[in-house]
Design a protein around this motif. Structure first.
Motif, PDB file in Angstrom:
ATOM      1  N   ALA A 168       0.786  -0.994   0.039  1.00 63.28           N
ATOM      2  CA  ALA A 168      -0.011   0.027   0.029  1.00 63.28           C
ATOM      3  C   ALA A 168       0.940   1.410   0.058  1.00 63.28           C
ATOM      4  CB  ALA A 168      -0.761   0.173   1.031  1.00 63.28           C
ATOM      5  N   ILE A 169       1.939   1.170   0.652  1.00 68.78           N
ATOM      6  CA  ILE A 169       3.073   2.427   0.913  1.00 68.78           C
ATOM      7  C   ILE A 169       3.521   2.479  -0.665  1.00 68.78           C
ATOM      8  CG2 ILE A 169       5.255   3.032   1.532  1.00 68.78           C
ATOM      9  CD1 ILE A 169       4.547   1.680   4.283  1.00 68.78           C
ATOM     10  N   GLU A 170       3.772   1.578  -1.378  1.00 71.74           N
ATOM     11  CA  GLU A 170       4.367   1.540  -2.935  1.00 71.74           C
ATOM     12  C   GLU A 170       3.189   2.061  -3.612  1.00 71.74           C
ATOM     13  OE1 GLU A 170       7.486   1.271  -3.656  1.00 71.74           O
ATOM     14  OE2 GLU A 170       8.334   0.548  -1.634  1.00 71.74           O
ATOM     15  N   LYS A 171       1.916   1.713  -3.604  1.00 75.75           N
ATOM     16  CA  LYS A 171       0.805   1.901  -4.712  1.00 75.75           C
ATOM     17  C   LYS A 171       0.824   3.268  -4.159  1.00 75.75           C
ATOM     18  CE  LYS A 171      -1.489  -2.328  -4.755  1.00 75.75           C
ATOM     19  NZ  LYS A 171      -1.594  -2.668  -6.367  1.00 75.75           N
ATOM     20  N   THR A 172       0.685   3.911  -3.173  1.00 72.74           N
ATOM     21  CA  THR A 172       0.456   5.194  -2.779  1.00 72.74           C
ATOM     22  C   THR A 172       1.565   6.058  -3.461  1.00 72.74           C
ATOM     23  OG1 THR A 172      -0.599   4.737  -0.702  1.00 72.74           O
ATOM     24  CG2 THR A 172       0.422   7.019  -0.796  1.00 72.74           C
ATOM     25  N   LEU A 173       3.078   5.645  -3.207  1.00 76.31           N
ATOM     26  CA  LEU A 173       4.127   6.561  -3.872  1.00 76.31           C
ATOM     27  C   LEU A 173       3.979   6.469  -5.348  1.00 76.31           C
ATOM     28  CD1 LEU A 173       6.654   5.358  -1.396  1.00 76.31           C
ATOM     29  CD2 LEU A 173       5.820   7.558  -1.404  1.00 76.31           C
ATOM     30  N   GLU A 174       3.420   5.324  -5.878  1.00 74.94           N
ATOM     31  CA  GLU A 174       3.524   5.445  -7.233  1.00 74.94           C
ATOM     32  C   GLU A 174       2.295   6.219  -7.728  1.00 74.94           C
ATOM     33  OE1 GLU A 174       3.210   0.947  -8.235  1.00 74.94           O
ATOM     34  OE2 GLU A 174       5.232   0.726  -7.250  1.00 74.94           O
ATOM     35  N   SER A 175       1.078   5.976  -7.257  1.00 80.08           N
ATOM     36  CA  SER A 175       0.088   6.878  -7.879  1.00 80.08           C
ATOM     37  C   SER A 175      -0.038   8.260  -7.378  1.00 80.08           C
ATOM     38  CB  SER A 175      -1.301   6.026  -7.413  1.00 80.08           C
ATOM     39  OG  SER A 175      -1.455   5.894  -6.003  1.00 80.08           O
ATOM     40  N   GLY A 176       0.401   8.352  -6.326  1.00 83.19           N
ATOM     41  CA  GLY A 176       0.203   9.969  -5.680  1.00 83.19           C
ATOM     42  C   GLY A 176      -1.228  10.134  -4.818  1.00 83.19           C
ATOM     43  N   LYS A 177      -1.754   9.061  -4.999  1.00 78.20           N
ATOM     44  CA  LYS A 177      -3.366   9.032  -4.064  1.00 78.20           C
ATOM     45  C   LYS A 177      -3.051   8.017  -3.021  1.00 78.20           C
ATOM     46  CE  LYS A 177      -6.143  10.319  -7.898  1.00 78.20           C
ATOM     47  NZ  LYS A 177      -6.899  10.037  -8.961  1.00 78.20           N
ATOM     48  N   MET A 178      -3.787   8.092  -2.088  1.00 75.75           N
ATOM     49  CA  MET A 178      -3.672   7.458  -0.680  1.00 75.75           C
ATOM     50  C   MET A 178      -4.420   5.963  -1.129  1.00 75.75           C
ATOM     51  SD  MET A 178      -1.845   9.204   1.254  1.00 75.75           S
ATOM     52  CE  MET A 178      -1.937   8.126   2.761  1.00 75.75           C
ATOM     53  N   VAL A 179      -3.518   5.024  -0.562  1.00 76.38           N
ATOM     54  CA  VAL A 179      -4.128   3.567  -0.757  1.00 76.38           C
ATOM     55  C   VAL A 179      -3.669   2.999   0.516  1.00 76.38           C
ATOM     56  CG1 VAL A 179      -3.909   1.613  -1.897  1.00 76.38           C
ATOM     57  CG2 VAL A 179      -3.439   3.515  -3.222  1.00 76.38           C
ATOM     58  N   TYR A 180      -4.712   2.592   1.230  1.00 76.63           N
ATOM     59  CA  TYR A 180      -4.422   2.055   2.412  1.00 76.63           C
ATOM     60  C   TYR A 180      -4.952   0.504   2.450  1.00 76.63           C
ATOM     61  CZ  TYR A 180      -5.291   7.094   4.055  1.00 76.63           C
ATOM     62  OH  TYR A 180      -5.183   8.181   4.226  1.00 76.63           O
ATOM     63  N   TRP A 181      -4.786  -0.197   3.507  1.00 80.00           N
ATOM     64  CA  TRP A 181      -5.136  -1.572   3.630  1.00 80.00           C
ATOM     65  C   TRP A 181      -6.346  -1.750   4.237  1.00 80.00           C
ATOM     66  CZ3 TRP A 181      -4.412  -5.702   1.157  1.00 80.00           C
ATOM     67  CH2 TRP A 181      -5.021  -7.046   1.502  1.00 80.00           C
ATOM     68  N   SER A 182      -7.354  -2.181   3.819  1.00 78.50           N
ATOM     69  CA  SER A 182      -8.909  -2.438   4.598  1.00 78.50           C
ATOM     70  C   SER A 182      -8.653  -3.730   5.558  1.00 78.50           C
ATOM     71  CB  SER A 182      -9.982  -2.257   3.522  1.00 78.50           C
ATOM     72  OG  SER A 182     -11.031  -2.905   4.406  1.00 78.50           O
ATOM     73  N   ARG A 183      -8.524  -3.571   6.520  1.00 82.31           N
ATOM     74  CA  ARG A 183      -8.524  -4.865   7.737  1.00 82.31           C
ATOM     75  C   ARG A 183     -10.019  -5.436   7.401  1.00 82.31           C
ATOM     76  NH1 ARG A 183      -7.052  -2.841  13.339  1.00 82.31           N
ATOM     77  NH2 ARG A 183      -8.694  -1.398  12.638  1.00 82.31           N
ATOM     78  N   SER A 184     -10.982  -4.800   7.505  1.00 84.38           N
ATOM     79  CA  SER A 184     -12.280  -5.701   7.423  1.00 84.38           C
ATOM     80  C   SER A 184     -12.524  -6.019   6.074  1.00 84.38           C
ATOM     81  CB  SER A 184     -13.421  -4.660   7.748  1.00 84.38           C
ATOM     82  OG  SER A 184     -13.347  -3.599   6.765  1.00 84.38           O
ATOM     83  N   ARG A 185     -11.936  -5.631   4.965  1.00 89.17           N
ATOM     84  CA  ARG A 185     -12.505  -6.191   3.902  1.00 89.17           C
ATOM     85  C   ARG A 185     -11.234  -7.282   3.165  1.00 89.17           C
ATOM     86  NH1 ARG A 185     -14.337  -0.650   2.485  1.00 89.17           N
ATOM     87  NH2 ARG A 185     -12.267  -0.403   1.671  1.00 89.17           N
ATOM     88  N   GLU A 186      -9.937  -7.023   3.790  1.00 88.00           N
ATOM     89  CA  GLU A 186      -8.732  -7.532   3.566  1.00 88.00           C
ATOM     90  C   GLU A 186      -8.237  -7.297   2.133  1.00 88.00           C
ATOM     91  OE1 GLU A 186      -8.715 -11.576   4.837  1.00 88.00           O
ATOM     92  OE2 GLU A 186      -8.809 -11.308   7.065  1.00 88.00           O
ATOM     93  N   GLN A 187      -8.203  -6.062   1.675  1.00 86.81           N
ATOM     94  CA  GLN A 187      -8.067  -5.522   0.390  1.00 86.81           C
ATOM     95  C   GLN A 187      -7.317  -4.256   0.399  1.00 86.81           C
ATOM     96  OE1 GLN A 187     -11.604  -6.230  -1.746  1.00 86.81           O
ATOM     97  NE2 GLN A 187     -12.101  -4.045  -1.342  1.00 86.81           N
ATOM     98  N   PHE A 188      -6.737  -3.923  -0.554  1.00 85.93           N
ATOM     99  CA  PHE A 188      -6.390  -2.470  -0.712  1.00 85.93           C
ATOM    100  C   PHE A 188      -7.604  -1.567  -0.827  1.00 85.93           C
ATOM    101  CE2 PHE A 188      -2.789  -4.685  -2.595  1.00 85.93           C
ATOM    102  CZ  PHE A 188      -1.737  -4.414  -1.772  1.00 85.93           C
TER     103      PHE A 188
END
Length: 139
Positions: free
Chosen positions: A57-77
């Protein structure tokens, strides 16, 4: 011990640089591979929310410039704003001195909270009265 990495760098001076991949590898992710992220509005420094990221998620955020988190409830980005249109555009990312928490400054489009409020921290504690007040109404 991962914290040694950060302890060994406490004496670095302003302007020193470290390799990003190396620092990310040394972050103190929990047993689930997650690290907490505090997100603030860049212009006002208002705390908007707290969420979790894994290394990807850190890498996806840095690559896209938009915040990407990890959803613990849905177990997905979770690309913040993907369904609501209330995106968070990354302005800067910071790691704390222990490498166990991230601080991201963002440009927030619309409300940050899933309730439609500007931020998620609308429960305010009054320790003297022993009550919690709601400081913002849902739209």
């Amino acid at each position: 011990m991962k914290r040694d990495y950060f302890v060994e760098r406490e004496t670095l001076t302003q302007g020193s640089t470290l390799a990003l991949d190396e620092v990310i590898d040394e972050l103190a992710f929990n047993e689930q591979g997650l690290i907490p992220v505090i997100t603030q509005e860049a212009s006002t420094r208002e705390v908007l929310m707290m969420a979790w990221m894994n290394k990807a998620a850190i890498e996806k955020t840095l690559e896209s410039g938009k915040m990407v988190y990890w959803s613990r409830s849905r177990e997905q980005f979770w690309l913040k704003g993907e369904t609501s249109g209330h995106f968070q555009v990354l302005q800067s990312m910071h790691f704390d001195c222990d490498g166990d928490c991230l601080l991201c400054l963002v440009e927030q489009t619309g409300p940050a909270c899933h309730t439609g409020r500007k931020h998620c921290f609308y429960y305010e504690v009054d320790a003297r009265q022993r009550v919690v007040s709601i400081t913002s109404s849902a739209p």
